[in-house]
Enzyme design. Structure first.
Site, PDB file in Angstrom:
ATOM      1  N   ARG A   1       9.959  13.139  61.935  1.00  0.00           N
ATOM      2  CA  ARG A   1       9.825  11.534  61.798  1.00  0.00           C
ATOM      3  C   ARG A   1       9.723  10.334  63.398  1.00  0.00           C
ATOM      4  NH1 ARG A   1      10.883   9.165  56.235  1.00  0.00           N
ATOM      5  NH2 ARG A   1      12.342  10.683  55.699  1.00  0.00           N
TER       6      ARG A   1
ATOM      7  N   ARG B   1      18.921  14.168  55.946  1.00  0.00           N
ATOM      8  CA  ARG B   1      21.145  13.932  55.089  1.00  0.00           C
ATOM      9  C   ARG B   1      21.558  14.712  54.743  1.00  0.00           C
ATOM     10  NH1 ARG B   1      20.601  11.313  50.937  1.00  0.00           N
ATOM     11  NH2 ARG B   1      18.700  11.868  49.980  1.00  0.00           N
TER      12      ARG B   1
ATOM     13  N   LYS C   1       4.767   6.940  49.785  1.00  0.00           N
ATOM     14  CA  LYS C   1       4.923   5.096  49.388  1.00  0.00           C
ATOM     15  C   LYS C   1       4.899   5.068  51.431  1.00  0.00           C
ATOM     16  CE  LYS C   1       9.613   4.977  49.660  1.00  0.00           C
ATOM     17  NZ  LYS C   1       9.733   6.923  50.147  1.00  0.00           N
ATOM     18  N   THR C   2       4.971   5.694  52.331  1.00  0.00           N
ATOM     19  CA  THR C   2       4.845   4.891  53.718  1.00  0.00           C
ATOM     20  C   THR C   2       3.361   5.251  53.828  1.00  0.00           C
ATOM     21  OG1 THR C   2       6.544   5.568  54.992  1.00  0.00           O
ATOM     22  CG2 THR C   2       5.214   5.485  56.278  1.00  0.00           C
TER      23      THR C   2
ATOM     24  N   HIS D   1      13.726   0.953  46.169  1.00  0.00           N
ATOM     25  CA  HIS D   1      13.248   2.379  47.506  1.00  0.00           C
ATOM     26  C   HIS D   1      11.900   2.325  47.160  1.00  0.00           C
ATOM     27  CE1 HIS D   1      13.559   6.732  48.822  1.00  0.00           C
ATOM     28  NE2 HIS D   1      13.152   5.587  49.797  1.00  0.00           N
TER      29      HIS D   1
ATOM     30  N   LYS E   1      19.680   4.352  56.102  1.00  0.00           N
ATOM     31  CA  LYS E   1      20.245   5.399  54.432  1.00  0.00           C
ATOM     32  C   LYS E   1      21.397   4.492  54.130  1.00  0.00           C
ATOM     33  CE  LYS E   1      16.397   6.060  53.242  1.00  0.00           C
ATOM     34  NZ  LYS E   1      14.965   5.442  52.159  1.00  0.00           N
TER      35      LYS E   1
ATOM     36  N   SER F   1      11.131  10.742  49.735  1.00  0.00           N
ATOM     37  CA  SER F   1      10.816  10.993  50.655  1.00  0.00           C
ATOM     38  C   SER F   1       9.447  12.277  50.349  1.00  0.00           C
ATOM     39  CB  SER F   1      11.996  11.476  51.686  1.00  0.00           C
ATOM     40  OG  SER F   1      12.944  10.874  52.426  1.00  0.00           O
TER      41      SER F   1
ATOM     42  N   ASP G   1       9.781   0.956  52.629  1.00  0.00           N
ATOM     43  CA  ASP G   1      10.626   1.447  52.244  1.00  0.00           C
ATOM     44  C   ASP G   1      11.628   0.808  51.544  1.00  0.00           C
ATOM     45  OD1 ASP G   1      11.490   4.483  52.357  1.00  0.00           O
ATOM     46  OD2 ASP G   1      13.215   3.733  53.345  1.00  0.00           O
TER      47      ASP G   1
END
Length: 529
Positions: free
Chosen positions: A319, A56, A239-240, A217, A198, A235, A254
């Site tokens: 990713r 980003r 989480k994933t 989030h 995003k 990130s 997410d």
């Protein structure tokens, strides 16, 4: 829904004679390959490179300041204002530029699995692979829904259009601009597809709270007994990985909303980090990357086209984007009840936070507002080493409203539904980054499993004298010496120094939250210098 006047803004693009709307996955893959936008991997996924922008670009993100947004937006470094005139001129330039292209791609779908709160969106892309990305990440409509679809927000993505900062009022050639008045997201100068995802999340973080829905989030899953768990974190915190549990059904990885009805996924797919991905450690994610999936910046073997997930030569922020259906153990639709367990994830590079601690409501609010982690390499342009950072609500870059608005809603829901809250460190142990080692995934999984099963709700704890956190003295499957960070360090003096330094960083950061109650302000680290 957009007014007729607002819809005319993008009419120049929508009347493009070669705009392709909601192409099938197989057709999009054919387009990608024929246009040399990407290559087909041995697993059947498409692999594309995003060029020099592999993460980003937060310094290039703007919100149009007008009569609609002015009084609500938390203006500052995160939400940079841009004037209406600059936006309108840039919008005309971009639409004229795209109209000259031989072919454009359009996806019509939704953000939000709950029909009561979903946002109809359309994404117009210059690249076919970006359109495939959007199709896999957002909620795909049924044939009937597509026929009756009227978008309420439009994303226009022109990665090869580069802004002129001196003329266009941007900070660089790259721009991500949201206009809540025109209901448009304008993206240019970057090929990183994550900006598409995003930007819509930022939009939902503006819209949902105005409808008494907490936007979050976080990832979410549900157990066999219907118990729901939320995993907050930036990130790289897990989480994933942790929400993809073979014994629990995935709601989403997410972005979620928490309404009076319960939890719902904002997306229709997953956007997983795949650095060091292996079938042994993360089988669900590894097996989900197949035909129709999109890999970003993953290096392939020249002859076999097998992905090398250990290769970081392009970026550490490799990713994979794939639809939820590629995960076997999901819940459909992506809606569930109220959460029994909430877990805040942090990747602490100082190595001083415990692997798990149980939080009081006040501590939960303190750590939610703090949103501490160590920003990992590759998640943003220019980040090459872990950096200590505080991101309010574990998602500050995507929060248009003041963090206290989201925190107050979370506190009310914790009270209302008696959710248990834990702080889990997936970062370093036995020393800081470069000295210690990363927490073993097997230990973190055992810790999370015990928390979700309720085994830690009434267990004996010890209180950390620097952070004031209650640490379980025993967790099945985890060595006791790992649970108390100081015990895992061979150099106790260095531990004290690092821990006290981090505690002071917490206090310094929290001075911005003057609206927090005294009880919440006192729920931070015990050590105050």
């Amino acid at each position: 829904m957009k007014t007729e006047e607002e819809a005319l803004v993008t009419q120049n693009l929508l009347t493009h004679e070669n705009i392709q709307t909601n192409l099938a996955v197989s057709l999009l893959v054919e387009k990608i390959l024929s246009k040399n936008e990407g290559v087909l991997t041995a697993t059947g996924a498409v692999c594309a490179s995003t060029g020099k922008y592999t993460g980003r670009s937060p310094k290039d993100k703007f919100i149009v300041r007008d009569e609609v947004s002015d009084q609500y937006i938390n203006w500052g470094e995160v939400n940079q204002p841009i004037d209406e005139q600059s936006f309108e001129k840039l919008l005309k330039k971009v639409t004229a530029y795209l109209h000259q292209k031989n072919e454009l791609f359009r996806f019509k779908g939704f953000a939000g699995a709950d029909p009561s709160y979903r946002l109809p969106i359309e994404v117009i892309n210059e690249y076919a692979w970006h359109n495939l990305f959007a199709r896999q990440l957002f909620v795909t409509p049924t044939d009937e829904e597509l026929q009756n679809h009227a978008s309420d927000f439009t994303v226009i993505s022109a990665p090869t259009f580069k802004a002129d900062p001196e003329v266009d009022g941007t900070n660089s050639e790259t721009f991500i601009i949201i206009s809540f008045k025109k209901r448009i997201v304008l993206i240019g100068g970057t090929e990183y597809a994550g900006e598409i995802k995003k930007s819509i999340f930022s939009v939902m973080n503006y819209i949902l709270p105005k409808n008494d829905v907490l936007s979050m989030h976080c990832s979410a899953n549900v157990g066999q007994e219907g118990d729901v768990a939320l995993f907050f974190g930036l990130s790289g915190t897990g989480k994933t990985t942790l929400s993809a549990d073979p014994y629990r059904r995935l709601i989403g990885d997410d972005e979620h909303g928490w309404s009076s009805n319960g939890i719902f996924n904002i997306e229709g797919g997953c956007y997983a980090k795949c650095i060091n991905l292996s079938p042994k450690k993360e089988p669900q994610i590894h097996n989900a990357i197949r035909f129709g999936s999109v890999l970003e910046n993953v290096v392939l073997d020249d002859s076999s086209r097998e992905p090398d997930y250990d290769d970081t030569s392009l970026t550490e922020n490799t990713r994979a984007a794939y639809p939820l259906e590629n995960i076997d153990n999901i819940i459909r639709p992506s809606i569930a009840g109220h959460p029994n367990t909430i877990i805040f994830l942090t990747a602490d590079a100082s190595g001083t936070l415990p692997p798990i601690s149980k939080l009081t409501k006040e501590q939960a609010m303190y750590h939610f507002l703090s949103g501490y982690t160590s920003k990992l390499a590759g998640t943003e342009r220019g980040v090459t080493q872990p950096q200590a950072t505080f991101s309010a609500c574990f998602g500050s870059p995507f929060l248009p409203l003041p963090p206290s608005d989201y925190a107050e809603m979370l506190g009310e829901k914790i009270d209302q539904f008696n959710s248990n809250v834990f702080l889990v460190n997936t970062g370093w142990t036995g020393g800081s980054f470069g000295i210690g080692e990363r927490m073993k995934l097997s230990h973190t999984r055992a810790i999370v499993h015990s928390a979700l099963e309720g085994e830690l709700n009434n267990i004996e704890t010890v209180t950390d004298d620097i952070f004031g956190l209650d640490i379980p003295v025993h967790v099945p499957g985890v060595p006791d010496e790992v649970l108390v960070p100081k015990n895992a360090w061979s150099d106790k003096d260095s531990y004290e120094k690092e821990a006290k330094s981090l505690a002071l960083k917490f206090h310094d950061n929290f001075t911005q939250f003057t609206e927090a109650s005294e009880a919440i302000q006192n729920a931070g680290p015990s050590y105050k210098g």
